[in-house]
Design an enzyme around this catalytic site. Sequence first.
Site, PDB file in Angstrom:
ATOM      1  N   HIS A  86       8.433 -54.035   5.472  1.00  8.44           N
ATOM      2  CA  HIS A  86       8.492 -53.985   6.468  1.00  8.44           C
ATOM      3  C   HIS A  86       9.541 -54.650   7.697  1.00  8.44           C
ATOM      4  CE1 HIS A  86       6.307 -50.280   6.196  1.00  8.44           C
ATOM      5  NE2 HIS A  86       7.442 -49.871   7.392  1.00  8.44           N
ATOM      6  N   TRP A 104      12.364 -43.976   1.139  1.00  4.88           N
ATOM      7  CA  TRP A 104      11.115 -44.688   1.844  1.00  4.88           C
ATOM      8  C   TRP A 104      10.472 -44.131   0.742  1.00  4.88           C
ATOM      9  CZ3 TRP A 104      11.160 -49.392   2.932  1.00  4.88           C
ATOM     10  CH2 TRP A 104      10.610 -50.489   4.303  1.00  4.88           C
ATOM     11  N   TYR A 117       2.924 -54.301   2.375  1.00  3.59           N
ATOM     12  CA  TYR A 117       2.764 -53.610   4.130  1.00  3.59           C
ATOM     13  C   TYR A 117       4.008 -54.465   4.651  1.00  3.59           C
ATOM     14  CZ  TYR A 117       3.336 -49.853   7.125  1.00  3.59           C
ATOM     15  OH  TYR A 117       3.593 -48.396   7.617  1.00  3.59           O
TER      16      TYR A 117
END
Length: 102
Positions: free
Chosen positions: A21, A74, A17
């Site tokens: 990002h 996304w 994750y």
Amino acid sequence: MKIAFKMKLKPGFGTEYKKRHDEIWPALSILLKENGISDYSIFLDEETNTLFAVQQQNGNSSQDLGSTQIVQEWWAYMADIMETNADNSPKTFPLEMVFHLD
């Protein structure tokens, strides 16, 4: 207006994750900023896999942008590591501010 919400990460995906990002798509960053979203932070509680997000909004919320192609892409990109709704949007739970120190 500052808002906060939580989301749920699937177990074992904290590093992935963060990596995704760290490499956020420039077009997505631009879209958020152009729609008045700034000072956006996401924190991870590794014990519960809960993501805690805070963002300043001077326009649309990030969830309001879900009809745009880049946001839908996304969401699809992130769907394998997060709890999502049927349309791949992350399951989000708004949080109420109960204290703020300025």
